[in-house]
Enzyme design. Structure first.
Site, mmCIF file in Angstrom:
data_model
loop_
_atom_site.group_PDB
_atom_site.id
_atom_site.type_symbol
_atom_site.label_atom_id
_atom_site.label_comp_id
_atom_site.label_asym_id
_atom_site.label_seq_id
_atom_site.Cartn_x
_atom_site.Cartn_y
_atom_site.Cartn_z
ATOM 1 N N ASP A 11 3.759 22.003 49.762
ATOM 2 C CA ASP A 11 2.638 21.224 49.242
ATOM 3 C C ASP A 11 1.420 22.135 49.198
ATOM 4 O O ASP A 11 0.947 22.591 50.246
ATOM 5 C CB ASP A 11 2.377 20.005 50.135
ATOM 6 C CG ASP A 11 1.483 18.977 49.455
ATOM 7 O OD1 ASP A 11 0.975 19.263 48.355
ATOM 8 O OD2 ASP A 11 1.291 17.885 50.026
ATOM 9 N N ASP A 105 1.992 20.494 42.190
ATOM 10 C CA ASP A 105 1.708 21.251 43.411
ATOM 11 C C ASP A 105 2.642 20.924 44.567
ATOM 12 O O ASP A 105 2.349 21.263 45.711
ATOM 13 C CB ASP A 105 0.269 20.985 43.855
ATOM 14 C CG ASP A 105 0.032 19.526 44.197
ATOM 15 O OD1 ASP A 105 0.762 18.660 43.685
ATOM 16 O OD2 ASP A 105 -0.884 19.240 44.987
ATOM 17 N N GLU A 106 3.775 20.312 44.282
ATOM 18 C CA GLU A 106 4.634 19.839 45.378
ATOM 19 C C GLU A 106 6.093 19.885 44.945
ATOM 20 O O GLU A 106 6.427 19.529 43.812
ATOM 21 C CB GLU A 106 4.237 18.409 45.750
ATOM 22 C CG GLU A 106 4.927 17.835 46.952
ATOM 23 C CD GLU A 106 4.453 16.423 47.253
ATOM 24 O OE1 GLU A 106 4.945 15.851 48.249
ATOM 25 O OE2 GLU A 106 3.616 15.877 46.496
#
Length: 516
Positions: A11, A105-106
């Site tokens: 993350d 983003d993860e």
């Protein structure tokens, strides 16, 4: 559950805000809020500096401004975020073929499938190496969680924030989870959390002690069984590399409620075009067109129409959305509009029946014209306004203004003044003499720009007229590799070609507003 912590969850830390801080050196260590800047804007991401003031994602921007009045409020730059995300996801795919992106983003990674980790030691080494690689490639930090299941890996990455790594050893799951809040578990939101709190359950340990039967009685069988398993740390879900998209949609919230029906229709058509563009970009077509309307009183209406076959034709989507709008009462005003497509497919099914009917009608028209000795109208005939608008030829007038090469004229025949250029805070610009920079703010005919680039020291601020011909929008610069000094320029005492500034140069409004 696996016997080794070989499922990794990455993350990125405050991703949008961190990208902005990396690309704008003057914002490093300062409160940065990225999101909508209008009266009804919403915070997308806040930097950790801004979070100390109570600002968080999904908060109205107006409320964030009250909590953090001195923060830097910037528009999102999704193209740049997408480019950085592709770099990060590329690093993950070097570790394993099984990478499950959850957002820009993860992502989850199955390290065992890639042969990069089989036990705790190798998993930790892989996680540390990944964090270092991300820092080297993007200049950003990410938090890594390692565990024997996806749920625990995600919990671990949350606990490791910011810029940390946490590995949950198999067999220690319940001990680690017990003191945590029930809100830590995926799927436990404010409503479920409050319901459990009223029953005296606030921690994961208390959730496990309540037992499956009690949880089923409280929140239903499906949710109750899932909660009990998560409280015990049980999760058998595999990492899935490909996730099928279920829908594609776009929506806009307006600063002021729309009342004019013509304007509402125009906005729906514009949203339909954007939706089709996104649909084609994903390589899909769809059968069901969905219209979303949020009215002045926050009531939300959804209308849908299912076609006979999948389509990615913008004209078809526009027409369907327009038909759906006709069934919606917008008298009191509209604050949000959205257009979406569901029932996705990876092919388009042309309407053969409609094509054959059109061919028959054309043939009949030609025959009739030939019998009467008349010519059939060709492509030189002027099209109706709607057709010209739908086709959007390069020289025609679109929604944005008059056709190129044709001067817009007012009702009195006089040329209309060109609309004032708008510069949104945070957007990238390029000046002919001062090089790349970004907009700090604008108003009353002026725009303030800070000239700096990723990797450089904080730059100078200068003010221009909004219509300065030497100032133009530009593409974002890469986060890594653009701030270092060029040896050739260093020899001349300059950090880069863009650093050259003319002597005694003054701004286009007659004022030099530069300051360090």
């Amino acid at each position: 559950m696996r016997a080794a912590p070989t499922i990794l969850h990455l993350d990125m830390d405050a991703f949008y805000a961190s990208v902005e801080q990396a690309s704008k050196p003057s914002l490093r260590g300062k409160a940065v809020i990225v999101g909508g800047l209008g009266p009804r804007g919403v915070v997308a991401t806040a930097s950790y500096e801004a979070r100390r003031f109570g600002v968080h994602s999904a908060m109205p921007t107006a409320q964030a401004r009250r909590l953090c009045p001195n923060g830097a409020y910037l528009i999102p730059r999704f193209r740049l975020y997408q480019a950085v995300s592709e770099v990060v996801m590329g690093l993950l795919r070097e570790l394993s073929p099984l990478v499950e992106p959850l957002s820009l983003d993860e992502a989850f990674v199955d390290l065992e499938a890639g042969g990069t980790a089989f036990d705790s030691e190798s998993a930790r080494e892989t996680g540390e190496r990944l964090r270092a690689d991300i820092r080297a490639a993007t200049g950003l930090s990410g938090s890594v969680g390692l565990a024997g299941s996806k749920m625990l890996a995600k919990v671990a990455s949350e606990e490791a924030k910011p810029a940390g790594l946490l590995l949950i050893e198999p067999g220690t799951e319940r001990e680690l989870l017990a003191p945590m809040s029930v809100r830590t578990l995926p799927g436990v939101g404010p409503v479920t959390g409050e319901h459990l709190r009223r029953a005296g359950i606030t921690t994961v340990g208390e959730l496990a002690e309540a037992g499956e039967d009690e949880l089923v009685r409280m929140v239903g069988r499906s949710h109750g069984v899932g909660l009990y398993r998560m409280a015990l740390g049980l999760d058998d879900r595999p990492v899935v590399a490909e996730r099928d998209a279920k829908s594609v949609s776009v929506e806009d919230t307006f600063d002021v409620d729309l009342h004019d029906r013509v304007r509402i229709r125009t906005e729906v058509q514009r949203l339909a075009d954007r939706c089709v563009q996104r649909l084609r970009g994903s390589g899909h077509s769809g059968r069901t067109i969905v219209l979303k309307v949020r009215r002045y009183d926050f009531s939300t209406l959804t209308r849908s129409e299912t076609l006979r076959g999948p389509t990615d034709d913008p004209a078809v989507v526009r027409e369907a959305a327009a038909r759906l709008l006709e069934a919606v009462d917008t008298t009191g005003g509209v604050r949000l509009l959205g257009v979406g497509v569901t029932g996705l497919a990876d092919y388009t099914q042309e309407d053969l029946f409609a094509q054959s009917m059109a061919a028959e009608e054309a043939a009949a028209a030609e025959a009739a014209a030939g019998a009467d000795g008349e010519d059939v109208a060709g492509s030189g005939e002027v099209e109706p306004d709607g057709a010209a608008q739908a086709g959007a030829p390069s020289g025609s007038a679109g929604a944005g203004g008059p056709a190129r090469g044709v001067e817009a004229q007012g009702s009195g025949g006089e040329p209309e003044a060109a609309p004032e250029r708008r510069w949104a805070a945070g957007s990238d610009v390029l000046h002919a003499a001062y090089g790349p920079g970004w907009v700090q703010g604008s108003g009353v005919g002026r725009v303030t720009v800070r000239f700096e680039r990723p990797g450089s020291p904080p730059g100078r601020v200068r003010t221009f007229r909004v219509d300065d011909p030497e100032l133009a929008p530009s593409e974002p610069l890469p986060l890594v590799g653009v701030g270092q000094a060029d040896p050739k320029d260093t020899a001349q005492g300059e950090s880069s070609p863009f650093a050259r500034r003319p002597k005694s140069r003054r701004m286009s409004d007659g004022r030099d507003t530069s300051r360090p």
